[in-house]
Design an enzyme around this catalytic site. Structure first.
Site, PDB file in Angstrom:
ATOM      1  N   ASP A  18      63.913 -25.065  51.624  1.00 36.18           N
ATOM      2  CA  ASP A  18      64.311 -24.184  50.703  1.00 36.18           C
ATOM      3  C   ASP A  18      64.162 -24.682  49.197  1.00 36.18           C
ATOM      4  O   ASP A  18      65.113 -25.744  49.202  1.00 36.18           O
ATOM      5  CB  ASP A  18      65.769 -23.619  51.018  1.00 36.18           C
ATOM      6  CG  ASP A  18      66.239 -22.470  50.496  1.00 36.18           C
ATOM      7  OD1 ASP A  18      66.016 -22.219  49.149  1.00 36.18           O
ATOM      8  OD2 ASP A  18      66.876 -21.636  50.916  1.00 36.18           O
TER       9      ASP A  18
ATOM     10  N   SER B 110      66.239 -16.403  47.764  1.00 34.42           N
ATOM     11  CA  SER B 110      65.925 -16.964  49.168  1.00 34.42           C
ATOM     12  C   SER B 110      66.009 -15.781  50.134  1.00 34.42           C
ATOM     13  O   SER B 110      65.260 -15.870  51.223  1.00 34.42           O
ATOM     14  CB  SER B 110      66.950 -17.932  49.657  1.00 34.42           C
ATOM     15  OG  SER B 110      66.653 -19.036  48.934  1.00 34.42           O
TER      16      SER B 110
ATOM     17  N   THR C 223      68.183 -17.598  54.203  1.00 34.76           N
ATOM     18  CA  THR C 223      67.003 -17.973  54.960  1.00 34.76           C
ATOM     19  C   THR C 223      67.059 -17.510  56.579  1.00 34.76           C
ATOM     20  O   THR C 223      66.349 -17.085  57.036  1.00 34.76           O
ATOM     21  CB  THR C 223      66.671 -19.389  54.620  1.00 34.76           C
ATOM     22  OG1 THR C 223      66.767 -19.699  53.286  1.00 34.76           O
ATOM     23  CG2 THR C 223      65.234 -19.651  55.257  1.00 34.76           C
TER      24      THR C 223
ATOM     25  N   GLU D   9      65.184 -24.819  59.132  1.00 31.95           N
ATOM     26  CA  GLU D   9      65.415 -25.037  57.584  1.00 31.95           C
ATOM     27  C   GLU D   9      66.061 -26.297  56.899  1.00 31.95           C
ATOM     28  O   GLU D   9      67.086 -26.686  57.313  1.00 31.95           O
ATOM     29  CB  GLU D   9      66.102 -23.787  56.992  1.00 31.95           C
ATOM     30  CG  GLU D   9      66.170 -23.620  55.309  1.00 31.95           C
ATOM     31  CD  GLU D   9      67.170 -22.787  54.993  1.00 31.95           C
ATOM     32  OE1 GLU D   9      68.205 -22.477  55.571  1.00 31.95           O
ATOM     33  OE2 GLU D   9      66.767 -22.401  53.825  1.00 31.95           O
TER      34      GLU D   9
ATOM     35  N   ASP E 113      67.299 -26.814  48.350  1.00 27.52           N
ATOM     36  CA  ASP E 113      67.670 -26.018  47.262  1.00 27.52           C
ATOM     37  C   ASP E 113      69.208 -26.272  46.670  1.00 27.52           C
ATOM     38  O   ASP E 113      69.078 -26.336  45.114  1.00 27.52           O
ATOM     39  CB  ASP E 113      67.863 -24.617  48.023  1.00 27.52           C
ATOM     40  CG  ASP E 113      68.312 -23.657  46.944  1.00 27.52           C
ATOM     41  OD1 ASP E 113      67.402 -23.092  46.065  1.00 27.52           O
ATOM     42  OD2 ASP E 113      69.188 -23.029  47.235  1.00 27.52           O
TER      43      ASP E 113
ATOM     44  N   HIS F 121      69.713 -27.055  42.704  1.00 27.76           N
ATOM     45  CA  HIS F 121      70.402 -26.071  41.709  1.00 27.76           C
ATOM     46  C   HIS F 121      71.382 -27.083  40.998  1.00 27.76           C
ATOM     47  O   HIS F 121      71.760 -26.788  39.580  1.00 27.76           O
ATOM     48  CB  HIS F 121      71.385 -25.328  42.642  1.00 27.76           C
ATOM     49  CG  HIS F 121      70.713 -23.819  42.931  1.00 27.76           C
ATOM     50  ND1 HIS F 121      70.309 -22.908  42.082  1.00 27.76           N
ATOM     51  CD2 HIS F 121      70.046 -23.424  44.027  1.00 27.76           C
ATOM     52  CE1 HIS F 121      69.795 -22.132  42.854  1.00 27.76           C
ATOM     53  NE2 HIS F 121      69.624 -22.175  44.124  1.00 27.76           N
TER      54      HIS F 121
ATOM     55  N   ASP G 125      60.421 -21.242  50.184  1.00 27.39           N
ATOM     56  CA  ASP G 125      60.732 -19.784  49.984  1.00 27.39           C
ATOM     57  C   ASP G 125      60.323 -19.505  48.352  1.00 27.39           C
ATOM     58  O   ASP G 125      60.045 -18.436  47.765  1.00 27.39           O
ATOM     59  CB  ASP G 125      61.971 -19.183  50.222  1.00 27.39           C
ATOM     60  CG  ASP G 125      63.151 -20.376  49.808  1.00 27.39           C
ATOM     61  OD1 ASP G 125      62.995 -21.245  49.352  1.00 27.39           O
ATOM     62  OD2 ASP G 125      64.161 -19.876  50.200  1.00 27.39           O
TER      63      ASP G 125
HETATM   64 MG    MG Z   1      67.883 -21.095  52.574  1.00 28.78          MG
HETATM   65 ZN    ZN Z   2      68.459 -21.159  45.568  1.00 28.19          ZN
END
Ligand code: MG
Ligand code: ZN
Length: 358
Positions: A42, A83, A136, A249, A254, A258, A296
């Site tokens: 991700d 996502s 996800t 995943e 991700d 962030h 993604d």
């Molecule tokens: Mg995800």
């Molecule tokens: Zn995100």
């Protein structure tokens, strides 16, 4: 007369030769995979993969893949996807609006590849380091107008016949609910085995859910080797004559991006890399497993630069606290892997998988 006979023999021989050169045994149909493992990093754009390569003394698992390509990730509603839409496009082959889980833009549910494979008699599994109701994993298991409806998504998961194996976090959405339902108890009654940790699993053949945290698991490396271990256990439990589908995943690549937290990003990439090695070691031994790795979307607008511009040092530079619109990589291994080279839309991944699975 003799000459004629010779010619006709020659013709027959030629015909035989040409037909034998193109018979089924010579012109073998391409081998199809029995098992499919899809891994999603991700938020993992090209720079996230490169951050691992730059910080790894050894060859990474990404460099073990014989084929790679690019995926176009924009959603039906936005040039920059989230996502939910990104995961749904990979899972079911339809662009949808940001925030939507497993439905098209008209809010019509679309079956995911996990559900399609389950319908074909394959075993199915999902392994993540976030809540199992997060966007996800939800895109593969549920259909909901909003990714925010974690409790509705948990209820849908609890009522379905797939997956067989579900490892991640998010226990609170099953047990601390506004409607007061205890979905864990209900699922035990339906035949699930449900635990807080992987070592508690006793029966490899039972439907099994491990919810290792109330919400998301801890960030890498604090959660230990949960993802590679959960992946190895899931493969052990799912491997069977009819084949299996497993989605894994690297959920928190991700999250680190962030937060613009490059140290944690590298730890998350190491964890994902270790997981890829587990998957590739199995796929190499098995010979019947198609492995597809993608993302993604990219998160953080990461570039790796020298702030002075003279190439004497590298700095991880994030340009945003949210997602960006760039190509994400696709890596593939196993029967049909060559279909994942070139530039593809994220909606094409499912059909390229389906046409290469028996
Ligand atoms: Mg995800
Ligand atoms: Zn995100």
């Amino acid at each position: 007369m003799k000459m004629r006979r010779f010619l006709s023999v020659l013709l027959v021989a030629t015909a035989l030769f040409s037909s034998s050169c193109c018979s089924d045994s010579e012109k073998q149909a391409p081998k199809k995979a029995k098992n499919v493992i899809v891994l999603i990093g991700d938020g993992m754009g090209p720079a996230q993969v490169y951050s691992l390569i730059l910080t790894s003394p050894e060859k990474t698992a990404f460099q073990r893949f014989p084929y790679s390509g690019f995926s176009v990730t924009k959603s039906a509603s936005n040039e920059i996807t989230d996502s939910a839409a990104g995961g749904s496009a990979i899972a079911n082959g339809n662009k949808t609006n940001n925030g939507v889980i497993g439905m098209n833009p008209d809010s019509i549910p679309v079956p995911s590849m996990l559900e399609i494979f389950a319908g074909q008699g394959k075993k199915t599994g999902v392994v993540v380091t976030c809540a199992v109701t997060h966007a996800t994993p939800a895109a593969f298991m549920a259909h909901n107008i909003s990714r925010k409806n974690n409790e509705e998504i948990a209820l849908e998961i609890s009522e379905k016949d797939c997956p067989d194996v579900l490892f991640g976090g998010g226990k609170k959405y099953f047990t601390e609910r506004k409607d007061g339902l205890d979905l864990v108890s209900k699922m035990w009654e339906k035949g699930w085995n449900i635990y807080d940790s992987l070592p508690q699993i006793e029966d490899n053949n039972a439907r099994t859910m491990v919810l290792a945290d109330r919400k998301h698991l801890a960030e890498a490396p604090k959660r230990g080797d949960f993802l590679p271990n959960a992946t190895a256990k899931a493969i052990e439990m799912l491997d069977n004559e009819k084949g299996f589908f497993l989605m894994i995943e690297g959920s928190q690549i991700d999250f680190a991006c962030h937060d613009n937290d490059s140290a944690t990003l590298v730890e998350e990439m190491r964890d994902f890399n270790k997981t890829l090695d587990v998957v590739l070691d199995f796929a190499e031994k098995d010979g019947n497993t198609l492995v597809v790795v993608t993302a993604d979307h990219e998160t953080g607008g990461l570039t790796i630069i020298d702030p002075e511009g003279n190439y004497t040092r590298t700095d991880f530079h994030f340009s945003t606290g949210s997602h960006s619109a760039v190509f994400v990589p696709v890596f593939s291994y196993g029967p049909g892997a060559e279909r994942f080279s070139g530039v593809m839309d994220n909606t094409e991944i499912i059909s390229r998988i389906m046409e290469n699975v028996k």
